[in-house]
Write a protein that holds these residues in place. Structure first.
Motif, PDB file in Angstrom:
ATOM      1  N   UNK A  39      -8.145  -8.425 -39.146  1.00 19.07           N
ATOM      2  CA  UNK A  39      -8.053  -6.967 -39.112  1.00 19.07           C
ATOM      3  C   UNK A  39      -6.622  -6.509 -38.872  1.00 19.07           C
ATOM      4  N   UNK A  40      -5.917  -7.172 -37.972  1.00 19.92           N
ATOM      5  CA  UNK A  40      -4.527  -6.803 -37.688  1.00 19.92           C
ATOM      6  C   UNK A  40      -3.675  -6.984 -38.933  1.00 19.92           C
ATOM      7  N   UNK A  87      -7.600   4.506 -41.185  1.00 19.83           N
ATOM      8  CA  UNK A  87      -8.264   5.585 -40.444  1.00 19.83           C
ATOM      9  C   UNK A  87      -9.500   5.080 -39.702  1.00 19.83           C
ATOM     10  N   UNK A  88     -10.120   4.029 -40.205  1.00 22.55           N
ATOM     11  CA  UNK A  88     -11.256   3.435 -39.484  1.00 22.55           C
ATOM     12  C   UNK A  88     -10.799   2.845 -38.156  1.00 22.55           C
ATOM     13  N   UNK A  89      -9.629   2.206 -38.154  1.00 20.87           N
ATOM     14  CA  UNK A  89      -9.096   1.650 -36.904  1.00 20.87           C
ATOM     15  C   UNK A  89      -8.720   2.774 -35.942  1.00 20.87           C
ATOM     16  N   UNK A  90      -8.089   3.834 -36.483  1.00 20.59           N
ATOM     17  CA  UNK A  90      -7.760   4.986 -35.634  1.00 20.59           C
ATOM     18  C   UNK A  90      -9.033   5.590 -35.050  1.00 20.59           C
ATOM     19  N   UNK A 126     -16.251   3.019 -35.699  1.00 22.77           N
ATOM     20  CA  UNK A 126     -15.121   2.884 -36.612  1.00 22.77           C
ATOM     21  C   UNK A 126     -15.515   2.230 -37.920  1.00 22.77           C
ATOM     22  N   UNK A 127     -16.377   1.200 -37.834  1.00 25.55           N
ATOM     23  CA  UNK A 127     -16.830   0.526 -39.049  1.00 25.55           C
ATOM     24  C   UNK A 127     -17.655   1.468 -39.918  1.00 25.55           C
ATOM     25  N   UNK A 143     -10.801 -14.707 -34.845  1.00 22.99           N
ATOM     26  CA  UNK A 143     -10.495 -14.666 -36.279  1.00 22.99           C
ATOM     27  C   UNK A 143     -10.651 -13.267 -36.868  1.00 22.99           C
ATOM     28  N   UNK A 144     -11.767 -12.562 -36.615  1.00 22.15           N
ATOM     29  CA  UNK A 144     -11.883 -11.207 -37.170  1.00 22.15           C
ATOM     30  C   UNK A 144     -10.785 -10.265 -36.709  1.00 22.15           C
ATOM     31  N   UNK A 145     -10.386 -10.355 -35.439  1.00 22.42           N
ATOM     32  CA  UNK A 145      -9.313  -9.486 -34.943  1.00 22.42           C
ATOM     33  C   UNK A 145      -7.999  -9.804 -35.654  1.00 22.42           C
ATOM     34  N   UNK A 146      -7.705 -11.103 -35.847  1.00 23.52           N
ATOM     35  CA  UNK A 146      -6.489 -11.485 -36.553  1.00 23.52           C
ATOM     36  C   UNK A 146      -6.466 -10.986 -37.984  1.00 23.52           C
TER      37      UNK A 146
END
Length: 363
Positions: free
Chosen positions: A85-86, A246-249, A228-229, A80-83
């Motif tokens: 976030x995407x 930019x956090x994901x990058x 990243x977080x 769920x968190x990955x979904x």
């Protein structure tokens, strides 16, 4: 009357070997569409198997319940968190491209201020290679924005069209995770029995596989997500545009040894200084150097034992090579291949030192 066991002829053995190879290749080809789901199901099963064992010790005789609780934890804590976030990342990227297309950002002026904020030697280096020509750079960027927007739009349509395929892969992965958590020991035992390797070699390679998977996930993915977080929170507090993007990058750059989070927080610091946000740029640089950059040194020894680590240069090489060859799955595949490679040659070295002849053919 009992008859003796039939002794296969050389022709029969060769025929069966060819059939075995062909049917194995056909099997791999038939499930290749779900190769990513199979890989990540194995990874998550390996990582969460200790958690399931701890639950099972508290619930003797209820293995199915312990497995279901572990699977629910994976869904709520990972899937769920990955979904989410995407989805947020797609929205952030779309917003950024929209602002670039509308020319709401003064890119030439921003670039000019950024260049002036650099040291003299950096400005001379940019001038030497012609990278300080604002007109040419802005023209190139403007010419590519439309192409980028069209590519993102086409990709969004492709994602929508492939939604059922993604959902199918997710369901396959969840089912395989349950099976591996519930019957993993039996699967490994039966698979190991047909692998043409000596038992001690199978044990060493299996141990290395499990160790490097857990080390990669816990020592690379978890640490990178933490960095990243932390970087995302700092950028959000400082008012940096598209902080989530930019956090994901930064998360992905943190997975690369010798590159790290500096690939993001250094340009962000320069951007803040160039746009007149002096104290924000200084804070970003200090937080990047002394907080974000040190998370790795604090968390990695806690999450991963030093004995499972490979040299940073090798990790960088196999990670980049894995990403290039296998896409995102290469994040796991590259280090696993390197670990098994080192383990296999270490066994060869030990056997040579002990005077044990190394067979020229597979046992």
């Amino acid at each position: 009357m009992e008859t003796g066991r039939h002794k296969a002829t050389t022709r029969e053995t060769a025929g069966f070997t060819l059939f075995l190879i062909a049917i194995t290749v056909a099997m791999i080809w038939s499930v290749w569409a779900f190769s990513g789901a199979i890989l990540w199901a194995m990874v998550l099963a390996v990582v969460f198997s200790p958690f399931k064992e701890r639950i099972q010790r508290k619930m003797p005789g209820r293995e199915g319940t312990a497995t279901a609780i572990t699977l629910l934890t994976i869904v709520c804590g990972v899937v769920f968190p990955v979904g989410i976030l995407i989805d947020m990342l797609i929205q952030e990227g779309a917003g950024l491209i929209s602002r670039l297309q509308s020319n709401s950002t003064d890119l030439p002026g921003l670039f000019d201020r950024t260049v002036r904020a650099l040291p003299d030697w950096a400005q001379s280096w940019l001038h030497q290679y012609g990278w300080d020509n604002l007109t040419n750079l802005s023209d190139r960027l403007a010419a590519n924005i439309q192409t980028l927007a069209q590519a993102v739009g086409a990709r969004a349509l492709s994602i929508g069209a492939d939604l059922f395929a993604y959902l199918g892969s997710l369901l396959v992965a969840l089912y395989l995770i349950y099976v591996l958590l519930r019957h993993g020991a039996t699967v490994v035992e039966r698979a190991g029995a047909v692998v043409p390797l000596a038992p001690h070699r199978r044990a060493v390679l299996a141990h290395n596989f499990v160790s490097v998977v857990r080390a990669t996930v816990k020592g690379t993915v978890v640490v990178a997500v933490a960095q990243g977080a932390a970087g995302g929170v700092v950028m959000w507090l400082l008012g940096v545009p598209n902080a989530l993007l930019w956090a994901v990058v930064m998360t992905f750059s943190a997975m690369l040894p010798a590159v790290g989070t500096g690939l993001v927080w250094v340009p962000v610091s320069i951007y803040l200084l160039a746009t007149g946000h002096v104290w924000q740029g200084i804070v970003m640089a200090l937080m990047g150097a002394f907080v974000i950059g040190t998370i790795d040194n604090v968390l990695r020894p806690i999450l991963v034992g030093r004995e499972t680590q490979m040299p940073d240069a090798l990790v960088l090489l196999v990670t980049l090579g894995g990403l290039s060859a296998f896409g995102f799955n290469g994040l796991i595949i590259g280090p696993v291949i390197a670990s098994l490679f080192l383990a296999a040659w270490e066994m060869v070295r030990q056997e040579q030192e002990e005077g044990i002849p190394v067979p020229a053919h597979i046992e």
